[in-house]
Design an enzyme around this catalytic site. Structure first.
Site, PDB file in Angstrom:
ATOM      1  N   GLU A  90     -19.380  35.744 103.404  1.00 41.52           N
ATOM      2  CA  GLU A  90     -18.001  35.591 103.896  1.00 41.52           C
ATOM      3  C   GLU A  90     -17.356  34.303 103.365  1.00 41.52           C
ATOM      4  OE1 GLU A  90     -15.943  37.735 106.174  1.00 41.52           O
ATOM      5  OE2 GLU A  90     -14.785  36.397 104.931  1.00 41.52           O
ATOM      6  N   VAL A 130     -15.251  33.481  99.509  1.00 45.58           N
ATOM      7  CA  VAL A 130     -13.822  33.649  99.172  1.00 45.58           C
ATOM      8  C   VAL A 130     -12.990  33.235 100.384  1.00 45.58           C
ATOM      9  CG1 VAL A 130     -12.006  35.267  98.479  1.00 45.58           C
ATOM     10  CG2 VAL A 130     -14.369  35.626  97.698  1.00 45.58           C
ATOM     11  N   ASP A 163     -11.639  29.512  89.170  1.00 41.15           N
ATOM     12  CA  ASP A 163     -12.120  29.634  90.552  1.00 41.15           C
ATOM     13  C   ASP A 163     -11.459  30.846  91.236  1.00 41.15           C
ATOM     14  OD1 ASP A 163     -13.367  28.265  93.081  1.00 41.15           O
ATOM     15  OD2 ASP A 163     -11.272  28.619  93.623  1.00 41.15           O
ATOM     16  N   LYS A 199     -13.066  34.594  92.618  1.00 45.74           N
ATOM     17  CA  LYS A 199     -12.792  35.101  93.971  1.00 45.74           C
ATOM     18  C   LYS A 199     -12.143  36.485  93.921  1.00 45.74           C
ATOM     19  CE  LYS A 199     -12.486  30.442  95.924  1.00 45.74           C
ATOM     20  NZ  LYS A 199     -11.586  29.291  96.107  1.00 45.74           N
TER      21      LYS A 199
END
Ligand code: HSE
Length: 401
Positions: free
Chosen positions: A124, A127, A196, A200
């Site tokens: 969890e 992201v 990044d 995600k």
């Protein structure tokens, strides 16, 4: 009593320790059982600190202890986190992680191992930091055909863009300030170049569609080319500029990308500013749902890891199925995506602009020797051909709608 271990006592790991200790009673009440941190693995000593009592330096102490049923991997990076995770899962210990790099690269394999050993691999916190988004996608929205995911998935870039807008400051100056305040890394490339956010959206897209999306297959643009001059035009559009991670399921095709977008006031993501993250998920039955909160930071990220620990504690000895196959999701090129563009060109000749780009909506000119406008919708490929042929584009940013 459920025994857990924490691998890595950095920002997130120490946060997990803190959340589990500070909310111990409340967690016990809700779980109907107690969670005890039996070990923390770290190379350092933490002399005189409470963690010292449970500190170990050898992963085998944890892996060989049958009492430990849940492991929090908060080390980050690929190695040795990958080996430790794999070995823990093979021993039937559930692993909860904040490590997006590992999840993005090895998610399907690690889920498969967890399944084979009746335990769980949960991520969890990988992201959106403390924002519940993995569980909503994997469970609450599993009945939906996910039509689109649009996320502000990176706090650093959202902070930089918000500051540029509010203070009229340059990218470089704001980045420097962000670094001074600890909102940006000394090497900011992963954030400002969009990598990044790409990891995600890769994780979210894989979960939404159950197949694996490769990081490398996602078209990625960062925010380094965005200027104060671009922002100056945004008032006329009642809009701002946001870095979006986006994926879509349209006419049987899948798309994924990361890029700056011009976002108008009507979009619920418009007002998400500073280091906050938000994700807008559109399902074919439920319509739009939105998830908002702190996308980074010690306690927010740790809170998400602990949520996974509690879920694993509720399902000891039972694998919670998560559909994320190793099979590659065919991601279509964004070349054919139809959209409008905000453009600045180094000419004031409106007739020539319309010759080059077709019918456009001109904005009031703000700077000498240039004009700004919004094109009609056209395939990306067509736009970039036109832009190349015109040869005078100063900047171009995709319009979100
Ligand atoms: N640098 C990341 C961000 C940290 O700014 O969102 C959280 O993944």
């Amino acid at each position: 009593m459920i025994k857990a271990a924490i691998l890595g006592f950095g920002t997130v790991g120490s946060g997990v320790f803190e959340v589990l200790n500070q909310n111990k009673e409340m967690i016990s009440n809700k779980l109907g059982d107690e969670i005890e941190v039996k070990y923390v693995l770290d190379l350092r000593e933490f002399e005189g600190e409470p963690v010292q009592k449970v500190l170990v330096h050898d992963i085998d102490v944890i892996l060989n202890d049958p009492e430990v049923s849940i492991v929090c991997e908060t080390m980050g990076g690929e190695r040795p986190a990958y080996d430790f995770t794999k070995r823990a899962l093979e021993k039937g210990k559930s692993v909860c992680t904040s490590n997006k790099e590992l999840v993005e690269k090895h998610g399907p394999e690690l889920l498969q191992i967890a399944k084979a050993h009746n335990c769980n691999y949960q991520f969890e916190a990988s992201v959106g930091g403390g924002i519940p988004i993995i569980r909503p996608l994997a469970t609450s929205l599993s009945q939906e055909d996910i039509l689109s995911i649009t996320g502000i998935l990176n706090g650093t870039t959202n902070y930089i863009l918000s500051k540029m807008e509010k203070e009229g400051a340059d990218f470089d100056a704001v980045l420097k300030k962000a670094q001074e305040h600890g909102y940006a890394e000394r090497n900011p490339e992963a954030d400002v170049c969009g990598y990044d956010a790409c990891r995600k959206i890769s994780i979210l897209t894989s979960l939404a569609y159950g197949k694996n999306v490769n990081f490398e297959d996602i078209y990625t643009e960062g925010i380094t080319e965005i200027t104060t001059q671009d922002f100056a035009y945004m008032k006329q559009l009642s809009a701002t500029i946001k870095l979006f991670g986006k994926s879509m399921h349209q006419d049987g095709k899948y798309y994924a990308m990361v890029a700056p977008f011009v976002v108008t006031e009507e979009n619920p993501l418009y007002s998400v500013s500073g280091v906050f993250n938000a994700i807008l998920v559109k399902g074919n039955m439920v319509g739009e749902t939105m998830y908002y909160g702190k996308g980074a930071g010690k306690l927010a990220t740790a809170s998400a890891v602990v949520a996974d620990v509690i879920d694993c504690a509720k399902h000891l000895g039972k694998h919670i199925y998560v559909k994320w196959d190793d099979e590659k999701l065919a991601v279509s090129s964004i070349e054919n995506a139809n959209r409008r563009f905000f453009v600045r060109v180094s000419t004031t000749d409106h007739a020539q602009v319309e010759k080059d780009f077709g019918k456009v909506t001109f904005l009031d000119s703000l700077f000498e020797g240039e004009c700004g406008f919004v094109t009609e919708a056209m395939p990306e490929k067509t736009f970039f051909e036109k832009a190349k042929a015109a040869g005078n584009v100063i900047s171009r940013i995709r319009m979100d709608a």
